[in-house]
Design a protein around this motif. Structure first.
Motif, PDB file in Angstrom:
ATOM      1  N   ALA A   5       0.958  -1.185  -0.043  1.00 13.68           N
ATOM      2  CA  ALA A   5       0.077   0.013   0.106  1.00 13.68           C
ATOM      3  C   ALA A   5       1.065   1.196   0.213  1.00 13.68           C
ATOM      4  O   ALA A   5       1.417   1.425   1.020  1.00 13.68           O
ATOM      5  CB  ALA A   5      -0.799  -0.053   1.171  1.00 13.68           C
ATOM      6  N   PRO A   6       0.870   1.888  -1.040  1.00 13.19           N
ATOM      7  CA  PRO A   6       1.676   3.177  -1.056  1.00 13.19           C
ATOM      8  C   PRO A   6       1.675   4.143   0.040  1.00 13.19           C
ATOM      9  O   PRO A   6       2.636   4.842   0.517  1.00 13.19           O
ATOM     10  CB  PRO A   6       1.132   3.811  -2.433  1.00 13.19           C
ATOM     11  N   SER A   7       0.261   4.323   0.908  1.00 15.05           N
ATOM     12  CA  SER A   7       0.165   5.191   1.657  1.00 15.05           C
ATOM     13  C   SER A   7       0.964   4.562   3.087  1.00 15.05           C
ATOM     14  O   SER A   7       1.435   5.485   4.085  1.00 15.05           O
ATOM     15  CB  SER A   7      -1.286   5.491   2.042  1.00 15.05           C
ATOM     16  N   TYR A   8       0.803   3.355   3.313  1.00 16.06           N
ATOM     17  CA  TYR A   8       1.433   2.565   4.150  1.00 16.06           C
ATOM     18  C   TYR A   8       2.948   2.637   4.092  1.00 16.06           C
ATOM     19  O   TYR A   8       3.713   3.034   4.944  1.00 16.06           O
ATOM     20  CB  TYR A   8       1.048   1.123   4.176  1.00 16.06           C
ATOM     21  N   ARG A   9       3.642   2.563   3.108  1.00 14.04           N
ATOM     22  CA  ARG A   9       5.091   2.804   2.800  1.00 14.04           C
ATOM     23  C   ARG A   9       5.488   4.331   2.860  1.00 14.04           C
ATOM     24  O   ARG A   9       6.511   4.051   3.808  1.00 14.04           O
ATOM     25  CB  ARG A   9       5.355   2.208   1.250  1.00 14.04           C
ATOM     26  N   GLU A  10       4.574   5.102   2.672  1.00 12.21           N
ATOM     27  CA  GLU A  10       5.128   6.387   2.926  1.00 12.21           C
ATOM     28  C   GLU A  10       5.025   6.574   4.463  1.00 12.21           C
ATOM     29  O   GLU A  10       5.963   7.232   5.099  1.00 12.21           O
ATOM     30  CB  GLU A  10       4.295   7.435   2.262  1.00 12.21           C
ATOM     31  N   LYS A  11       4.033   6.408   5.018  1.00 19.21           N
ATOM     32  CA  LYS A  11       3.673   6.749   6.365  1.00 19.21           C
ATOM     33  C   LYS A  11       4.738   5.975   7.300  1.00 19.21           C
ATOM     34  O   LYS A  11       5.250   6.480   8.427  1.00 19.21           O
ATOM     35  CB  LYS A  11       2.265   6.135   7.004  1.00 19.21           C
ATOM     36  N   TYR A  12       5.144   4.765   6.867  1.00 21.99           N
ATOM     37  CA  TYR A  12       6.068   3.988   7.871  1.00 21.99           C
ATOM     38  C   TYR A  12       7.355   3.796   7.244  1.00 21.99           C
ATOM     39  O   TYR A  12       8.199   2.966   7.658  1.00 21.99           O
ATOM     40  CB  TYR A  12       5.330   2.598   8.275  1.00 21.99           C
ATOM     41  N   ALA A  13       7.543   4.713   6.277  1.00 21.06           N
ATOM     42  CA  ALA A  13       9.021   4.522   5.609  1.00 21.06           C
ATOM     43  C   ALA A  13      10.244   4.407   6.567  1.00 21.06           C
ATOM     44  O   ALA A  13      10.914   3.453   6.134  1.00 21.06           O
ATOM     45  CB  ALA A  13       9.083   5.723   4.759  1.00 21.06           C
ATOM     46  N   GLU A  14      10.360   5.108   7.658  1.00 19.78           N
ATOM     47  CA  GLU A  14      11.305   5.221   8.418  1.00 19.78           C
ATOM     48  C   GLU A  14      11.245   3.826   9.254  1.00 19.78           C
ATOM     49  O   GLU A  14      12.385   2.920   9.501  1.00 19.78           O
ATOM     50  CB  GLU A  14      11.383   6.121   9.469  1.00 19.78           C
ATOM     51  N   PHE A  15      10.268   3.322   9.606  1.00 17.59           N
ATOM     52  CA  PHE A  15       9.993   1.813  10.505  1.00 17.59           C
ATOM     53  C   PHE A  15      10.589   0.925   9.543  1.00 17.59           C
ATOM     54  O   PHE A  15      11.282  -0.200   9.913  1.00 17.59           O
ATOM     55  CB  PHE A  15       8.614   1.801  10.908  1.00 17.59           C
ATOM     56  N   LEU A  16      10.238   0.774   8.297  1.00 19.57           N
ATOM     57  CA  LEU A  16      10.372  -0.225   7.290  1.00 19.57           C
ATOM     58  C   LEU A  16      11.969  -0.044   7.108  1.00 19.57           C
ATOM     59  O   LEU A  16      12.668  -1.411   6.979  1.00 19.57           O
ATOM     60  CB  LEU A  16       9.778   0.218   5.975  1.00 19.57           C
ATOM     61  N   ARG A  17      12.825   0.989   7.176  1.00 17.78           N
ATOM     62  CA  ARG A  17      14.073   0.890   7.154  1.00 17.78           C
ATOM     63  C   ARG A  17      14.976   0.374   8.127  1.00 17.78           C
ATOM     64  O   ARG A  17      15.991  -0.128   8.174  1.00 17.78           O
ATOM     65  CB  ARG A  17      14.568   2.187   6.723  1.00 17.78           C
ATOM     66  N   LEU A  18      14.400   0.729   9.525  1.00 16.56           N
ATOM     67  CA  LEU A  18      14.994   0.591  10.875  1.00 16.56           C
ATOM     68  C   LEU A  18      14.682  -0.695  11.655  1.00 16.56           C
ATOM     69  O   LEU A  18      15.227  -0.999  12.540  1.00 16.56           O
ATOM     70  CB  LEU A  18      15.027   1.710  11.646  1.00 16.56           C
ATOM     71  N   ASP A  19      13.413  -0.947  11.563  1.00 11.71           N
ATOM     72  CA  ASP A  19      12.665  -1.915  12.505  1.00 11.71           C
ATOM     73  C   ASP A  19      11.753  -2.838  11.663  1.00 11.71           C
ATOM     74  O   ASP A  19      11.615  -3.033  10.582  1.00 11.71           O
ATOM     75  CB  ASP A  19      11.977  -1.151  13.221  1.00 11.71           C
ATOM     76  N   PHE A  20      11.135  -3.700  12.451  1.00 10.43           N
ATOM     77  CA  PHE A  20      10.131  -4.618  11.927  1.00 10.43           C
ATOM     78  C   PHE A  20       8.866  -3.567  11.806  1.00 10.43           C
ATOM     79  O   PHE A  20       8.462  -2.743  12.515  1.00 10.43           O
ATOM     80  CB  PHE A  20       9.803  -5.784  13.124  1.00 10.43           C
ATOM     81  N   GLN A  69      -1.802  -1.587  -6.647  1.00  8.68           N
ATOM     82  CA  GLN A  69      -1.357  -0.828  -5.503  1.00  8.68           C
ATOM     83  C   GLN A  69      -2.383   0.332  -5.340  1.00  8.68           C
ATOM     84  O   GLN A  69      -2.589   0.680  -4.264  1.00  8.68           O
ATOM     85  CB  GLN A  69      -0.220  -0.258  -5.855  1.00  8.68           C
ATOM     86  N   GLU A  70      -2.876   0.855  -6.409  1.00 11.19           N
ATOM     87  CA  GLU A  70      -4.192   1.842  -6.342  1.00 11.19           C
ATOM     88  C   GLU A  70      -5.299   1.068  -5.546  1.00 11.19           C
ATOM     89  O   GLU A  70      -5.933   1.707  -4.527  1.00 11.19           O
ATOM     90  CB  GLU A  70      -4.424   2.154  -7.744  1.00 11.19           C
ATOM     91  N   GLU A  71      -5.775  -0.037  -5.833  1.00 14.57           N
ATOM     92  CA  GLU A  71      -6.847  -0.639  -5.350  1.00 14.57           C
ATOM     93  C   GLU A  71      -6.738  -0.988  -3.913  1.00 14.57           C
ATOM     94  O   GLU A  71      -7.186  -0.435  -2.973  1.00 14.57           O
ATOM     95  CB  GLU A  71      -7.238  -1.907  -5.970  1.00 14.57           C
ATOM     96  N   ILE A  72      -5.380  -1.071  -3.617  1.00 17.93           N
ATOM     97  CA  ILE A  72      -5.081  -1.634  -2.016  1.00 17.93           C
ATOM     98  C   ILE A  72      -4.994  -0.353  -1.293  1.00 17.93           C
ATOM     99  O   ILE A  72      -5.417  -0.232   0.004  1.00 17.93           O
ATOM    100  CB  ILE A  72      -3.527  -2.267  -2.389  1.00 17.93           C
ATOM    101  N   ASP A  73      -4.357   0.683  -1.960  1.00 18.20           N
ATOM    102  CA  ASP A  73      -4.449   2.080  -1.292  1.00 18.20           C
ATOM    103  C   ASP A  73      -5.881   2.418  -0.590  1.00 18.20           C
ATOM    104  O   ASP A  73      -5.884   2.925   0.321  1.00 18.20           O
ATOM    105  CB  ASP A  73      -3.727   2.954  -2.033  1.00 18.20           C
ATOM    106  N   GLY A  74      -6.926   2.145  -1.600  1.00 10.31           N
ATOM    107  CA  GLY A  74      -8.230   2.776  -1.284  1.00 10.31           C
ATOM    108  C   GLY A  74      -8.723   1.833  -0.262  1.00 10.31           C
ATOM    109  O   GLY A  74      -9.342   2.381   0.812  1.00 10.31           O
ATOM    110  N   LEU A  75      -8.415   0.372  -0.039  1.00 13.63           N
ATOM    111  CA  LEU A  75      -8.996  -0.395   0.958  1.00 13.63           C
ATOM    112  C   LEU A  75      -8.157  -0.015   2.276  1.00 13.63           C
ATOM    113  O   LEU A  75      -8.530  -0.186   3.249  1.00 13.63           O
ATOM    114  CB  LEU A  75      -8.886  -1.859   0.688  1.00 13.63           C
ATOM    115  N   TYR A  76      -6.709   0.422   2.239  1.00 15.84           N
ATOM    116  CA  TYR A  76      -5.985   0.649   3.089  1.00 15.84           C
ATOM    117  C   TYR A  76      -6.410   1.565   4.043  1.00 15.84           C
ATOM    118  O   TYR A  76      -6.204   1.760   5.299  1.00 15.84           O
ATOM    119  CB  TYR A  76      -4.381   0.557   3.074  1.00 15.84           C
TER     120      TYR A  76
END
Length: 179
Positions: free
Chosen positions: A20-35, A160-167
């Motif tokens: 989900a693009p919005s998830y990736r954007e919101k949690y970008a730092e977590f995704l790089r450093l943590d679970f 990813q566009e569909e997923i973002d809408g549901l996310y």
């Protein structure tokens, strides 16, 4: 009584969330450093819908999806199917014509710019796959695989566009965590 949720559904749901693009954007730092933290929806319907989209993504990424046939790109031009060593020998991407030249006379088309630039694991997938085959002759299977990779990425971007809408529903109504 409702059917229980399977481990496969949970995996597919998580796979969808991670795309989900919005998830990736919101949690970008977590995704790089943590679970990554994975929010689950309070309602079953968005969970099942996301899991189904995740299942489609997995099939695309494993190149096992029926959505890959027929491919959305093709291989054109006359030549020996050899991937050139460098730009000087014809290895180049032309954004204007949406062509990925493997040599001076042969190319894959269309390869949309956003597909050409699509990264996974820090690499542009379409470029890396071909670079790994420089100075080698592509077989018919290689050509078919590359066409399927491009198609998988085109379909991934649309999903990813569909997923973002549901996310966005998951974010609005998450399952409350109890510790």
């Amino acid at each position: 009584p409702s059917a229980s949720i399977t481990p496969e559904q949970i995996f597919h749901y998580i796979y969808a969330v991670l795309y989900a693009p919005s998830y990736r954007e919101k949690y970008a730092e977590f995704l790089r450093l943590d679970f990554p933290r994975i929010p689950f929806p309070a309602e079953r319907e968005p969970f099942e819908a996301m899991a189904e989209l995740g299942k489609r993504l997995v099939a695309l990424h494993l190149l096992e999806s029926p959505e890959l046939d027929p491919p959305l790109t093709r291989f054109e031009g006359k030549g020996d199917n050899r991937v050139a060593k460098n730009k000087h020998e014809g290895f180049r991407y032309d954004a204007e014509t949406e062509r990925m030249y493997i040599n001076r006379t042969q190319y894959f088309t269309p390869v949309p710019l956003e597909v050409w630039q699509y990264p996974i694991g820090g690499y542009q997938v379409c470029e890396k796959w071909l670079k790994d085959r420089r100075e080698r002759r592509l077989s018919l299977d290689d050509i078919r695989t590359y066409c399927r990779i491009v198609t998988a990425l085109i379909r991934t971007i649309k999903l990813q566009e569909e997923i973002d809408g549901l996310y966005s529903r998951v974010e609005r109504e998450p399952l409350p965590l109890t510790i």
